[in-house]
Design a protein around this motif. Structure first.
Motif, PDB file in Angstrom:
ATOM      1  N   THR A   1     -29.905 -12.908  94.880  1.00  0.00           N
ATOM      2  CA  THR A   1     -29.241 -12.746  96.165  1.00  0.00           C
ATOM      3  C   THR A   1     -29.052 -14.124  96.783  1.00  0.00           C
ATOM      4  N   GLY A   2     -28.481 -14.169  97.975  1.00  0.00           N
ATOM      5  CA  GLY A   2     -28.234 -15.431  98.653  1.00  0.00           C
ATOM      6  C   GLY A   2     -27.670 -15.190 100.036  1.00  0.00           C
ATOM      7  N   ASN A   3     -27.070 -16.213 100.597  1.00  0.00           N
ATOM      8  CA  ASN A   3     -26.506 -16.139 101.942  1.00  0.00           C
ATOM      9  C   ASN A   3     -25.143 -15.453 101.888  1.00  0.00           C
ATOM     10  N   PRO A   4     -24.983 -14.274 102.521  1.00  0.00           N
ATOM     11  CA  PRO A   4     -23.710 -13.551 102.431  1.00  0.00           C
ATOM     12  C   PRO A   4     -22.630 -14.086 103.365  1.00  0.00           C
ATOM     13  N   GLU A   5     -22.964 -15.081 104.187  1.00  0.00           N
ATOM     14  CA  GLU A   5     -21.973 -15.707 105.079  1.00  0.00           C
ATOM     15  C   GLU A   5     -21.745 -17.149 104.638  1.00  0.00           C
ATOM     16  N   TYR A   6     -21.363 -17.320 103.378  1.00  0.00           N
ATOM     17  CA  TYR A   6     -21.360 -18.656 102.802  1.00  0.00           C
ATOM     18  C   TYR A   6     -20.155 -18.920 101.905  1.00  0.00           C
ATOM     19  N   PRO A   7     -18.963 -18.443 102.275  1.00  0.00           N
ATOM     20  CA  PRO A   7     -17.808 -18.718 101.429  1.00  0.00           C
ATOM     21  C   PRO A   7     -17.463 -20.215 101.446  1.00  0.00           C
ATOM     22  N   PRO A   8     -16.964 -20.771 100.360  1.00  0.00           N
ATOM     23  CA  PRO A   8     -16.622 -20.105  99.096  1.00  0.00           C
ATOM     24  C   PRO A   8     -17.795 -19.996  98.125  1.00  0.00           C
ATOM     25  N   PHE A   9     -19.017 -20.323  98.588  1.00  0.00           N
ATOM     26  CA  PHE A   9     -20.178 -20.220  97.708  1.00  0.00           C
ATOM     27  C   PHE A   9     -20.570 -18.770  97.465  1.00  0.00           C
ATOM     28  N   LEU A  10     -20.714 -17.992  98.551  1.00  0.00           N
ATOM     29  CA  LEU A  10     -21.098 -16.583  98.452  1.00  0.00           C
ATOM     30  C   LEU A  10     -20.568 -15.806  99.648  1.00  0.00           C
ATOM     31  N   TRP A  11     -20.235 -14.541  99.415  1.00  0.00           N
ATOM     32  CA  TRP A  11     -19.926 -13.621 100.503  1.00  0.00           C
ATOM     33  C   TRP A  11     -20.081 -12.190 100.002  1.00  0.00           C
ATOM     34  N   GLN A  12     -20.167 -11.273 100.951  1.00  0.00           N
ATOM     35  CA  GLN A  12     -20.367  -9.857 100.621  1.00  0.00           C
ATOM     36  C   GLN A  12     -19.096  -9.285 100.008  1.00  0.00           C
TER      37      GLN A  12
ATOM     38  N   GLN B   1     -18.264 -27.176  88.926  1.00  0.00           N
ATOM     39  CA  GLN B   1     -16.960 -27.532  89.482  1.00  0.00           C
ATOM     40  C   GLN B   1     -15.938 -26.420  89.231  1.00  0.00           C
ATOM     41  N   GLN B   2     -15.951 -25.841  88.039  1.00  0.00           N
ATOM     42  CA  GLN B   2     -15.040 -24.745  87.746  1.00  0.00           C
ATOM     43  C   GLN B   2     -15.386 -23.511  88.581  1.00  0.00           C
ATOM     44  N   ALA B   3     -16.677 -23.275  88.762  1.00  0.00           N
ATOM     45  CA  ALA B   3     -17.113 -22.146  89.586  1.00  0.00           C
ATOM     46  C   ALA B   3     -16.627 -22.303  91.022  1.00  0.00           C
ATOM     47  N   MET B   4     -16.659 -23.545  91.542  1.00  0.00           N
ATOM     48  CA  MET B   4     -16.175 -23.794  92.897  1.00  0.00           C
ATOM     49  C   MET B   4     -14.689 -23.502  93.011  1.00  0.00           C
ATOM     50  N   LEU B   5     -13.916 -23.930  92.031  1.00  0.00           N
ATOM     51  CA  LEU B   5     -12.475 -23.645  92.049  1.00  0.00           C
ATOM     52  C   LEU B   5     -12.223 -22.141  92.029  1.00  0.00           C
ATOM     53  N   ASN B   6     -12.974 -21.422  91.192  1.00  0.00           N
ATOM     54  CA  ASN B   6     -12.819 -19.968  91.128  1.00  0.00           C
ATOM     55  C   ASN B   6     -13.204 -19.310  92.443  1.00  0.00           C
ATOM     56  N   GLY B   7     -14.301 -19.798  93.048  1.00  0.00           N
ATOM     57  CA  GLY B   7     -14.734 -19.237  94.322  1.00  0.00           C
ATOM     58  C   GLY B   7     -13.724 -19.465  95.422  1.00  0.00           C
ATOM     59  N   MET B   8     -13.131 -20.645  95.460  1.00  0.00           N
ATOM     60  CA  MET B   8     -12.130 -20.945  96.485  1.00  0.00           C
ATOM     61  C   MET B   8     -10.892 -20.075  96.312  1.00  0.00           C
ATOM     62  N   MET B   9     -10.473 -19.863  95.081  1.00  0.00           N
ATOM     63  CA  MET B   9      -9.317 -18.995  94.829  1.00  0.00           C
ATOM     64  C   MET B   9      -9.631 -17.552  95.192  1.00  0.00           C
ATOM     65  N   ASP B  10     -10.831 -17.095  94.838  1.00  0.00           N
ATOM     66  CA  ASP B  10     -11.221 -15.725  95.169  1.00  0.00           C
ATOM     67  C   ASP B  10     -11.225 -15.502  96.677  1.00  0.00           C
ATOM     68  N   TRP B  11     -11.791 -16.475  97.430  1.00  0.00           N
ATOM     69  CA  TRP B  11     -11.857 -16.328  98.892  1.00  0.00           C
ATOM     70  C   TRP B  11     -10.456 -16.315  99.496  1.00  0.00           C
ATOM     71  N   ALA B  12      -9.560 -17.177  98.992  1.00  0.00           N
ATOM     72  CA  ALA B  12      -8.188 -17.234  99.499  1.00  0.00           C
ATOM     73  C   ALA B  12      -7.434 -15.938  99.241  1.00  0.00           C
ATOM     74  N   ASN B  13      -7.796 -15.252  98.143  1.00  0.00           N
ATOM     75  CA  ASN B  13      -7.104 -14.018  97.783  1.00  0.00           C
ATOM     76  C   ASN B  13      -7.768 -12.762  98.316  1.00  0.00           C
ATOM     77  N   THR B  14      -8.921 -12.931  98.975  1.00  0.00           N
ATOM     78  CA  THR B  14      -9.628 -11.772  99.491  1.00  0.00           C
ATOM     79  C   THR B  14      -8.957 -11.246 100.740  1.00  0.00           C
ATOM     80  N   LYS B  15      -8.745  -9.956 100.814  1.00  0.00           N
ATOM     81  CA  LYS B  15      -8.147  -9.349 102.008  1.00  0.00           C
ATOM     82  C   LYS B  15      -9.233  -9.130 103.047  1.00  0.00           C
ATOM     83  N   ARG B  16      -9.022  -9.737 104.221  1.00  0.00           N
ATOM     84  CA  ARG B  16     -10.039  -9.634 105.258  1.00  0.00           C
ATOM     85  C   ARG B  16      -9.383  -9.356 106.587  1.00  0.00           C
TER      86      ARG B  16
END
Length: 274
Positions: free
Chosen positions: A43-54, A259-274
């Motif tokens: 688990t981790g911090n759920p308010e931490y995009p692009p590192f982590l989010w719910q 570094q690749q994980a960060m790029l993936n996380g940033m793309m995922d957050w940008a594409n997340t519907k919120r």
């Protein structure tokens, strides 16, 4: 993102590192699935995009750290489930108790080292900053400029051992349950500043529609590594298994996986519907 080594000498003994002797002793079997640990929860911090989010389902955590732990899971041949267990303070309680095995992304503090063991090297790095409201800023050039003012941050958040100690001795900091609450207090004039990490803070400010109302000030108050750590109460906390995890993590870092994980996380957050 620039990687650097964790250099604070006082934390070295609490980081699970690698030695040539251990690597040689593995004899090519470093990533064989250990019989004592068939699966892991993290688990981790759920308010931490692009590192982590719910996640949208509400049960899991997504983001750059989740991508990296998926790579780690594949490398050690042990499933790792990224669980949402509640706010950041609850995440720490679950790891402390051993109900969750791994903390996926935490700064080093001596208090946290009492209940979990850190793996070296750090997975990623992030800077923590002073956030101010655009319509009532005050001069800020160094941490001493915060003395005498009222700040707010999230419960059980850390900014690294050095700044945590300075804040404890010198600052007036109110701790609240969520970053949403902290930013809204700032906008309402109920606090002079918010302390939080730059990237996650900017992502959440945009999500809350506050990107034009808050600003991250320079210089940063700290720059810290985000470490993977294992609960001291976890049944997977054995010397053999920790060596497997440490070896795999070190190889992933050397291969540029964060570094690749960060790029993936940033793309995922940008594409997340919120």
């Amino acid at each position: 993102m620039i990687r650097r080594k964790a250099t604070a000498p006082r934390i070295t003994k609490n980081l699970i590192g690698l030695t040539t002797l251990l690597l040689m002793s593995m004899g090519g079997k470093a990533f064989a699935q250990p019989s004592e640990c068939m699966s892991l929860t993290a688990t981790g911090n759920p308010e931490y995009p692009p590192f982590l989010w719910q996640s949208e389902s509400g049960h899991h955590l997504e983001g750059a750290v989740s991508h990296l732990l998926q790579r780690l899971s594949e490398k050690i041949h042990v499933p790792i489930s990224m669980k949402y267990v509640g706010p950041w303070s609850r995440s720490q309680q679950e790891v402390r108790s051993g109900r969750v095995d791994l903390m996926a992304g935490a700064f080093y503090t001596s208090e946290r080292a009492d209940y979990m063991e850190y793996f070296s090297p750090a997975m990623l790095f992030t800077k923590s900053v002073v956030w101010q409201a655009n319509d009532h800023k005050f001069p800020y050039h160094q941490r001493e400029d915060l003395v005498g003012r009222w700040g707010v941050t999230v419960i059980n958040n850390s900014f690294g051992q050095t700044f945590d100690e300075y804040a404890r001795d010198n600052l007036n900091l109110l701790k609240v349950a969520s970053l949403d609450q902290a930013f809204n207090m700032l906008i309402a004039g109920r606090a002079d500043y918010v302390l939080y990490e730059r990237g996650p803070g900017a992502a959440y400010a945009d999500h809350l529609g506050l990107a034009e109302k808050v600003v991250a000030m320079e210089p940063a108050i700290s720059s810290e590594g985000l470490f993977l750590a294992i609960s001291k109460q976890s049944p997977c906390n054995t010397e053999a298994f920790k060596t497997i995890l440490a070896t795999a993590l070190s190889e992933l870092v050397e291969d540029g996986a964060p570094q690749q994980a960060m790029l993936n996380g940033m793309m995922d957050w940008a594409n997340t519907k919120r």
